[in-house]
Design an enzyme around this catalytic site. Structure first.
Site, PDB file in Angstrom:
ATOM      1  N   HIS A  50      57.314 -29.315  46.587  1.00  7.18           N
ATOM      2  CA  HIS A  50      56.238 -29.367  47.583  1.00  7.18           C
ATOM      3  C   HIS A  50      56.530 -28.438  48.749  1.00  7.18           C
ATOM      4  O   HIS A  50      57.585 -27.772  48.791  1.00  7.18           O
ATOM      5  CB  HIS A  50      56.032 -30.801  48.087  1.00  7.18           C
ATOM      6  CG  HIS A  50      57.263 -31.411  48.705  1.00  7.18           C
ATOM      7  ND1 HIS A  50      57.767 -31.031  49.909  1.00  7.18           N
ATOM      8  CD2 HIS A  50      58.087 -32.396  48.247  1.00  7.18           C
ATOM      9  CE1 HIS A  50      58.839 -31.745  50.198  1.00  7.18           C
ATOM     10  NE2 HIS A  50      59.059 -32.591  49.192  1.00  7.18           N
ATOM     11  N   CYS A  82      63.748 -34.021  46.605  1.00 10.57           N
ATOM     12  CA  CYS A  82      62.794 -33.061  46.046  1.00 10.57           C
ATOM     13  C   CYS A  82      63.287 -31.636  46.267  1.00 10.57           C
ATOM     14  O   CYS A  82      64.327 -31.397  46.889  1.00 10.57           O
ATOM     15  CB  CYS A  82      61.419 -33.242  46.701  1.00 10.57           C
ATOM     16  SG  CYS A  82      60.730 -34.901  46.507  1.00 10.57           S
TER      17      CYS A  82
END
Length: 534
Positions: free
Chosen positions: A163, A171
């Site tokens: 992202h 992430c």
């Protein structure tokens, strides 16, 4: 009745002021536009629908790629790289763009359980359903963790994504312009007919050089398993076929029956034999290189570690020696203050801890008279010598040496004062007057008085001065000389003795110390005396 007030010009706002406010508003608008342009990177409209940048389209054209051709993406944690590969006209993948990962979470190694903040490693198929155009982190797509391999090994975790916003909690985080372009390339591939693109996440490039640096890592068996899929893509530039059986990854398999992720893999997986042989040869060469390089790196590491240890030990030893020397010096100082050393005892008087200064030995004259001693602390304090001679126990070594050379280690004791009254008791009056002969020279024996008077002899340190009008007795200056005989004269009247009228009384005399009768011995030099010892 309504009253009207004439219109008055506004106060405090001039034309220049209005222009300044307008300029400020335009500046703020420009700043906001710049921020928006930086945020979106390029294009207009909804961020998930913005087109691929013209620069990237130009690169695709040079590489003979279509906008709608399939994509494949790879991640390398240690190198901090995110790569986008795209299929060209030959049907093989070529590298289109490489981005620096803004941030990734955890350490090298796979994600194992929820909350460990590890970014996943492995092979993950990304479908259109995993794309998130309304992400809280600008744009995102889910990695699909856990995949079939992760589930077979009991690994857990959710919402592990790639992202924007450059913030990561398990992430892979990119900048907003980066994720916008990555999102657009994936979207166009889906529009071109690709049902899913493959995301390959590795700890580093799985070659011999990089594996040597982590050869002892506990994750190495897992990374060796990933290496077969890594090498397949490196050698063919085609997407490897990924399956799971027996809780492990298998690549390029074409089994006769579906594979079970938990059950053991079948003996024949239907893999191309030539590809399998090439992969095994490549892996063997990389492992041999890794072992050799690891041994060298391990030796270098041990040598560097030994060097650091030696430097640390040397520094500790220097520190310990310095502290020891400091402690010894402090103990010596304290000991010197409490108990002066032998050298201090020999060459000077013992220091007085109360006064803080050293006072030399007090010298008492032979007469025994009190002598004031000058005190270095000031005229307020005076040391007075005792009337009786006192032996100086702590005389300096030099004083002892010279006193020994000159005739003895101790100063001669002063003769006590003998009053005449005590020395000569009263006697009966004789028939004839007693005559006192003249006193001989210093050191000569005194002639005895006539027996009738029985007056004891008196030894004087100095001759008695003659009476007025009387000549002084003759004394020779040679040793052993005796006064010339003269006519008996009455010099003074001793107590208890009948003398002619007008004879003065004899003064009280103190015994004189013995004097060396040989003047030549006194005249010898110190060096002659010392030489005579040898």
């Amino acid at each position: 009745m309504t009253s009207f007030r004439p219109t008055q010009p506004s106060r405090g706002i001039s034309t220049a002021g209005r222009l300044a406010r307008l300029a400020g508003a335009l500046g703020v608008a420009a700043l906001l536009a710049a921020c928006q342009a930086d945020e979106i990177g390029y294009g207009y409209g909804p961020k998930d629908q913005r087109p691929v940048s013209p620069k990237t389209l130009e690169a695709m054209k040079k590489l003979n790629m279509k906008l709608s051709s399939p994509v494949l993406m790879r991640i390398f944690k240690e190198e901090n790289k995110f790569e986008v590969w795209k299929m060209n006209a030959s049907g093989r993948y070529a590298l289109l763009k490489s981005y620096d990962i803004c941030r990734w979470s955890g350490n090298l190694g796979p994600k194992v359980k929820e909350g460990d903040r590890q970014a996943p490693e492995g092979f993950y198929p990304i479908t259109p359903g995993l794309m998130n155009p309304k992400s809280d982190w600008y744009l995102a797509f889910n990695t699909g963790f856990p995949n079939a391999y992760d589930r077979a090994n009991g690994r857990t975790g959710t919402a592990l994504m790639v992202h924007g916003s450059c913030s990561s909690r398990g992430c892979y985080a990119m900048t907003d312009p980066q994720i916008q372009e990555i999102y657009a390339l994936a979207r166009e591939a889906f529009r071109g007919g690709q049902k899913a693109f493959q995301l390959q996440a590795f700890p580093f490039r799985l070659d011999g050089k990089n594996m040597a640096k982590h050869w002892n890592d506990p994750n190495m068996p897992f990374w060796k398993m990933l290496k077969e899929g890594y090498d397949t893509f490196e050698m063919t530039h085609q997407e490897p076929k990924v399956d799971v059986c027996g809780r492990k990854y298998v690549f390029n398999a074409n089994p006769a029956e579906p594979l079970d992720t938990v059950a053991a893999c079948p003996v024949d997986l239907g893999q191309p034999k030539e590809l399998v042989a090439s992969l095994q040869t490549r892996a063997k060469a990389d492992y041999a290189e890794a072992e050799v390089m690891f041994a060298k790196l391990e030796n270098d590491r041990k040598a560097e570690e030994d060097k650091r240890i030696q430097l640390a030990l040397a520094a500790e030893k220097r520190k310990a020696d310095a502290e020891k020397a400091k402690a010894e010096a402090e103990l010596a100082r304290i000991e010197a203050e409490r108990n002066p050393s032998t050298i201090a005892r020999l060459f000077g008087a013992e220091p007085n801890p109360d006064a803080g200064i050293t006072i030399g030995p007090v010298i008492v004259p032979p007469t025994g008279a009190p002598v004031p001693i000058a005190d270095p602390r000031g005229p307020q304090i005076h040391a007075v010598a005792l009337a009786e001679p006192v032996e100086q126990e702590r005389a300096s070594a030099i004083s002892r040496l010279f006193s020994f050379v000159t005739g003895g280690d101790k100063a001669p004791a002063a003769a006590p004062i003998i009053p005449v009254a005590a020395a000569a008791p009263a006697l009966p009056t004789p028939a004839t007057p007693a005559l006192v002969p003249a006193i001989p020279a210093q050191g000569a024996p005194v002639a005895a008085a006539p027996a009738a008077t029985a007056v004891p002899a008196i030894t004087a340190a100095a001759p008695i001065p003659p009476l007025p009008g009387q000549p002084a007795p003759a004394v020779t200056g040679q040793p052993g000389a005796v006064a010339q005989p003269t006519a008996p004269q009455i010099a003074c009247a001793a107590p208890g003795v009948v003398v002619p009228a007008g004879t003065p009384p004899c003064p009280s005399l103190a015994a004189a110390p013995a004097v060396d009768p040989t003047p030549t011995a006194r005249d010898k030099s110190i060096l002659d005396r010392i030489g005579s010892w040898f």
